[in-house]
Design an enzyme around this catalytic site. Structure first.
Site, PDB file in Angstrom:
ATOM      1  N   CYS A   1      21.254 -11.039   3.114  1.00  0.00           N
ATOM      2  CA  CYS A   1      19.860 -11.144   3.557  1.00  0.00           C
ATOM      3  C   CYS A   1      19.717 -10.789   5.032  1.00  0.00           C
ATOM      4  O   CYS A   1      20.409 -11.361   5.876  1.00  0.00           O
ATOM      5  CB  CYS A   1      19.364 -12.564   3.315  1.00  0.00           C
ATOM      6  SG  CYS A   1      17.754 -12.926   4.050  1.00  0.00           S
TER       7      CYS A   1
ATOM      8  N   TYR B   1       9.931  -3.469   3.606  1.00  0.00           N
ATOM      9  CA  TYR B   1       9.508  -4.230   2.428  1.00  0.00           C
ATOM     10  C   TYR B   1       8.104  -3.819   1.994  1.00  0.00           C
ATOM     11  O   TYR B   1       7.784  -3.784   0.811  1.00  0.00           O
ATOM     12  CB  TYR B   1       9.543  -5.734   2.721  1.00  0.00           C
ATOM     13  CG  TYR B   1      10.932  -6.312   2.749  1.00  0.00           C
ATOM     14  CD1 TYR B   1      11.502  -6.876   1.618  1.00  0.00           C
ATOM     15  CD2 TYR B   1      11.693  -6.291   3.921  1.00  0.00           C
ATOM     16  CE1 TYR B   1      12.784  -7.401   1.637  1.00  0.00           C
ATOM     17  CE2 TYR B   1      12.975  -6.807   3.957  1.00  0.00           C
ATOM     18  CZ  TYR B   1      13.517  -7.364   2.815  1.00  0.00           C
ATOM     19  OH  TYR B   1      14.790  -7.878   2.843  1.00  0.00           O
TER      20      TYR B   1
END
Length: 324
Positions: free
Chosen positions: A63, A194
């Site tokens: 992450c 994103y």
């Protein structure tokens, strides 16, 4: 990872806002962060004391938001002060799991799902079970998962425990400009990839793509004239940009359709990324196999086959960067 599903991607930035502060007493309220009667004031916001050995940083290497905290912990020399738990790159419907550890349990917390630590703090916690998270070892309860605040506080609140030659990640004379740079990096690049990857319509994707590459071109120009984002020394701003750049060609270029060009085709940004990668505290926190497994396996809506690509070639990261 928490996000709101709409035609245009919006990240849910609501986190457990507790703080670990030097001089605090456990359980003290943190009422002064919010105006009296504010509708945004969280319930039961508290401060926790800086106390070596009390907390565990749970941060998956896959992450980018968690990767920030791992890097800052390394740069500041807090390895013996704050423990590190590393969930595996993929997670099930419940949450991140410690499937890389023996018996699938974190060796300190003794839990399989990170969700357990969230429920120990807030029973039935309904928001995303995210990393990084600071967990109180004694109660096995999450203290905070507010990722920008975590790295900020590792620098400002844990100074007494930094290694003697730790870098000044928040130089006072650059802080105002640095905040502006970090905000643009976050909205347009960290979150911009994103926004491309989770766009729900062609128009939303086109708009996100344009915003991302406007920012990438700005960074390319900025880093042509300086070694790091703020000048001659590494700051928190570099940490925040690096975790996106490290994932760019491996994931964002193809998986998130950020494919105008590769990072390796941008001379200043590619040299800068390699410079940081080869700096102690950065490159050793990057695991490309875990990164690819996370994105390509977990994002079934983007990659329904779950096939993880073999490339790209990672050997370029260790080649001379020429930025000294």
């Amino acid at each position: 990872m928490a996000y709101v599903e709409e035609s245009s991607f919006e990240r849910d930035m609501s986190y457990i806002p507790d703080r670990v502060l030097v001089g605090a007493r456990s359980g003290d309220p943190l009422d002064d962060r919010f105006p009296s009667g504010s509708k945004d004031s969280p319930r039961d916001v508290k401060v926790w004391p800086v106390e070596p050995g009390r907390y565990r940083l749970v941060a998956a290497k896959a992450c980018p938001w968690a990767n920030r905290a791992i890097i800052v912990r390394e740069l500041l020399g807090l390895q013996e002060v704050i423990g590190l738990g590393t969930p595996g790159p993929t997670h099930d419907a419940q949450s991140w799991t410690f499937d890389l550890d023996p018996d699938g349990l974190d060796p300190v917390l003794g839990i399989h799902w990170l969700q357990e630590a969230y429920f120990n703090r807030i029973p039935g916690y309904e928001r995303g079970i995210t990393v990084p998270a600071i967990v109180d070892i004694g109660s096995k309860a999450v203290v905070t998962n507010d990722f920008p605040q975590i790295t900020h506080d590792l620098f400002f609140e844990w100074r007494e425990h930094h290694r003697p030659d730790a870098p000044d990640l928040w130089p006072a004379d650059l802080r105002e400009e640095m905040e502006e740079v970090m905000q643009r990096v976050f909205t347009e690049v960290n979150n911009g990839v994103y926004r491309c990857g989770f766009a729900g319509t062609q128009q939303a994707y086109d708009d996100a793509y344009a915003r991302l590459w406007t920012a990438m071109d700005w960074l390319e120009e900025r880093l042509t004239a300086r070694r790091y984002l703020m000048g001659d020394a590494i700051t928190e701003a570099d940490v925040r940009l690096f975790t996106t750049l490290a994932r760019f060609d491996a994931v964002y270029h193809g998986h998130f359709k950020c494919n105008r060009n590769k990072l390796t085709e941008m001379p200043a940004l590619w040299g800068y990324a390699r410079d940081l990668f080869q700096t102690p505290g950065f490159g050793e926190t990057i695991d490309f196999d875990q990164i690819k497994a996370h994105y390509y396996v977990v994002h079934t809506d983007v990659n329904p086959t779950g096939i993880v690509p073999q490339g790209p070639d990672e050997s370029g990261w260790t080649t001379p960067h020429g930025r000294g």
